[in-house]
Design a protein around this motif. Sequence first.
Motif, PDB file in Angstrom:
ATOM      1  N   GLU A 174     -20.314 -26.485  19.328  1.00 14.50           N
ATOM      2  CA  GLU A 174     -21.483 -26.706  18.503  1.00 14.50           C
ATOM      3  C   GLU A 174     -22.604 -26.706  19.359  1.00 14.50           C
ATOM      4  O   GLU A 174     -23.868 -26.694  18.742  1.00 14.50           O
ATOM      5  N   TYR A 175     -22.491 -26.922  20.664  1.00 17.08           N
ATOM      6  CA  TYR A 175     -23.597 -27.190  21.474  1.00 17.08           C
ATOM      7  C   TYR A 175     -23.783 -25.896  22.733  1.00 17.08           C
ATOM      8  O   TYR A 175     -24.508 -26.342  23.460  1.00 17.08           O
ATOM      9  N   VAL A 176     -22.879 -24.899  22.445  1.00 24.19           N
ATOM     10  CA  VAL A 176     -22.958 -23.755  23.511  1.00 24.19           C
ATOM     11  C   VAL A 176     -24.275 -23.222  23.356  1.00 24.19           C
ATOM     12  O   VAL A 176     -24.637 -22.810  22.089  1.00 24.19           O
ATOM     13  N   SER A 177     -24.956 -22.578  24.248  1.00 27.91           N
ATOM     14  CA  SER A 177     -26.254 -21.921  24.240  1.00 27.91           C
ATOM     15  C   SER A 177     -25.922 -20.524  23.783  1.00 27.91           C
ATOM     16  O   SER A 177     -24.914 -19.900  24.129  1.00 27.91           O
ATOM     17  N   PRO A 178     -26.950 -19.805  23.243  1.00 31.22           N
ATOM     18  CA  PRO A 178     -26.743 -18.392  23.051  1.00 31.22           C
ATOM     19  C   PRO A 178     -26.786 -17.473  24.432  1.00 31.22           C
ATOM     20  O   PRO A 178     -26.278 -16.404  24.027  1.00 31.22           O
ATOM     21  N   GLU A 179     -27.199 -18.058  25.306  1.00 32.19           N
ATOM     22  CA  GLU A 179     -27.260 -17.013  26.582  1.00 32.19           C
ATOM     23  C   GLU A 179     -25.791 -17.030  27.027  1.00 32.19           C
ATOM     24  O   GLU A 179     -25.149 -15.914  27.576  1.00 32.19           O
ATOM     25  N   LEU A 180     -24.939 -18.106  26.771  1.00 31.85           N
ATOM     26  CA  LEU A 180     -23.436 -18.127  27.146  1.00 31.85           C
ATOM     27  C   LEU A 180     -22.934 -17.185  26.378  1.00 31.85           C
ATOM     28  O   LEU A 180     -21.973 -16.266  26.712  1.00 31.85           O
ATOM     29  N   LEU A 181     -23.149 -17.231  24.899  1.00 36.59           N
ATOM     30  CA  LEU A 181     -22.495 -16.480  23.915  1.00 36.59           C
ATOM     31  C   LEU A 181     -22.608 -14.826  24.138  1.00 36.59           C
ATOM     32  O   LEU A 181     -21.831 -13.901  24.093  1.00 36.59           O
ATOM     33  N   LYS A 182     -24.073 -14.616  24.435  1.00 37.34           N
ATOM     34  CA  LYS A 182     -24.345 -13.179  24.368  1.00 37.34           C
ATOM     35  C   LYS A 182     -24.112 -12.618  25.735  1.00 37.34           C
ATOM     36  O   LYS A 182     -24.021 -11.445  26.022  1.00 37.34           O
ATOM     37  N   TYR A 183     -24.331 -13.316  26.716  1.00 39.78           N
ATOM     38  CA  TYR A 183     -24.635 -12.683  28.178  1.00 39.78           C
ATOM     39  C   TYR A 183     -23.440 -13.623  29.026  1.00 39.78           C
ATOM     40  O   TYR A 183     -23.627 -12.823  30.428  1.00 39.78           O
ATOM     41  N   ASN A 184     -22.887 -14.381  28.774  1.00 38.22           N
ATOM     42  CA  ASN A 184     -21.790 -14.869  29.463  1.00 38.22           C
ATOM     43  C   ASN A 184     -22.718 -15.614  30.896  1.00 38.22           C
ATOM     44  O   ASN A 184     -22.368 -15.563  31.848  1.00 38.22           O
ATOM     45  N   HIS A 185     -23.950 -16.226  30.365  1.00 34.20           N
ATOM     46  CA  HIS A 185     -24.574 -16.767  31.445  1.00 34.20           C
ATOM     47  C   HIS A 185     -24.921 -18.298  31.219  1.00 34.20           C
ATOM     48  O   HIS A 185     -25.413 -18.670  29.926  1.00 34.20           O
ATOM     49  N   CYS A 186     -24.768 -19.247  32.105  1.00 35.31           N
ATOM     50  CA  CYS A 186     -25.263 -20.410  31.669  1.00 35.31           C
ATOM     51  C   CYS A 186     -25.833 -21.169  33.070  1.00 35.31           C
ATOM     52  O   CYS A 186     -25.370 -21.644  33.862  1.00 35.31           O
ATOM     53  N   GLY A 187     -27.159 -21.153  32.870  1.00 31.18           N
ATOM     54  CA  GLY A 187     -27.971 -21.829  34.091  1.00 31.18           C
ATOM     55  C   GLY A 187     -28.679 -23.259  33.516  1.00 31.18           C
ATOM     56  O   GLY A 187     -28.098 -23.737  32.431  1.00 31.18           O
ATOM     57  N   PHE A 188     -29.673 -23.811  33.976  1.00 31.63           N
ATOM     58  CA  PHE A 188     -30.022 -25.140  33.593  1.00 31.63           C
ATOM     59  C   PHE A 188     -30.530 -25.066  32.036  1.00 31.63           C
ATOM     60  O   PHE A 188     -30.559 -26.009  31.686  1.00 31.63           O
ATOM     61  N   GLU A 189     -30.987 -23.831  31.740  1.00 35.57           N
ATOM     62  CA  GLU A 189     -31.510 -23.865  30.412  1.00 35.57           C
ATOM     63  C   GLU A 189     -30.542 -24.137  29.283  1.00 35.57           C
ATOM     64  O   GLU A 189     -30.793 -24.742  28.278  1.00 35.57           O
ATOM     65  N   CYS A 190     -29.133 -24.042  29.590  1.00 42.75           N
ATOM     66  CA  CYS A 190     -28.091 -24.409  28.946  1.00 42.75           C
ATOM     67  C   CYS A 190     -27.992 -25.931  28.543  1.00 42.75           C
ATOM     68  O   CYS A 190     -27.629 -26.328  27.334  1.00 42.75           O
ATOM     69  N   ASP A 191     -28.416 -26.643  29.502  1.00 43.70           N
ATOM     70  CA  ASP A 191     -28.457 -28.043  29.389  1.00 43.70           C
ATOM     71  C   ASP A 191     -29.651 -28.456  28.364  1.00 43.70           C
ATOM     72  O   ASP A 191     -29.482 -29.426  27.736  1.00 43.70           O
ATOM     73  N   TYR A 192     -30.601 -27.661  28.585  1.00 46.39           N
ATOM     74  CA  TYR A 192     -31.984 -28.166  27.674  1.00 46.39           C
ATOM     75  C   TYR A 192     -31.517 -27.722  26.321  1.00 46.39           C
ATOM     76  O   TYR A 192     -32.121 -28.358  25.060  1.00 46.39           O
ATOM     77  N   TRP A 193     -30.971 -26.619  25.914  1.00 42.30           N
ATOM     78  CA  TRP A 193     -30.498 -26.174  24.695  1.00 42.30           C
ATOM     79  C   TRP A 193     -29.354 -27.312  24.381  1.00 42.30           C
ATOM     80  O   TRP A 193     -29.836 -27.602  23.079  1.00 42.30           O
TER      81      TRP A 193
END
Length: 246
Positions: A174-193
């Motif tokens: 429920e807390y996973v970011s769109p970047e990870l789901l769409k691009y398999n990418h998880c940077g600092f922005e994932c924590d802010y999401w």
Amino acid sequence: MSSRKRTSKDFHFGTCIGEGSYSKVYKAVSIHNHKTFAIKVLSKKHIVKEKKTKYVNIEKNTLNRLGHHSGIVTLYYTFQDVESLYFVIDFAFNGELLSLVRKMGSLNEQVTKYYMIQLIDAVQFIHSKNIIHRDLKPENILLNHDWKLMITDFGAAKILEDDTNINSANSSGEYVSPELLKYNHCGFECDYWAIGCILYQLIIGHPPFKGTTEYLTFEKIIHLDYKFPNYYIPMKIKHLVSKLLV
């Protein structure tokens, strides 16, 4: 972490306060200074069986790098015996933030602000050490004796190096970011999401994205399919959520 060596005999073990697939967490008291700790006991056999060695090392190395910060659990000692590994960390006298939200239904604006200021400060400190938590959620935010928060559970964290690969994280549904789901990418922005999701949950009482299945939850996240209830929510909170959930 202190350089003084410890063993299980240096603590009086109390009740089990948490249990995972390969570990148990106990409330324990030091026989030397009578301070209360939480001790995470990890079964070596189950760590190997479930192929979790990587995540155990990540958690230890991350907590060692972070050192001491009031908004993050401190790793005081690590030791081992034939069967187990032991992590001695801060004890959460007031449990998890999630339990508080469930007990209260939701938090008011003042209390939400109180916790969000602490959360953002702690996350900024984590990022300043070139670390991405990657699994921020109310279950991984503990409350100390003063009701101040402490971020825990760094098993999915990433320590960034010059040649690091920040793809393929283990964030919770429920807390996973769109970047990870769409691009398999998880940077600092994932924590802010994740902070945006937590802010929404504190003030509303449930996560912004909740489907009947994990797949449908992910679909809602990808399409930013969330809404606020009809009752009054301060506009500045709505605005901040919308800035974080992008």
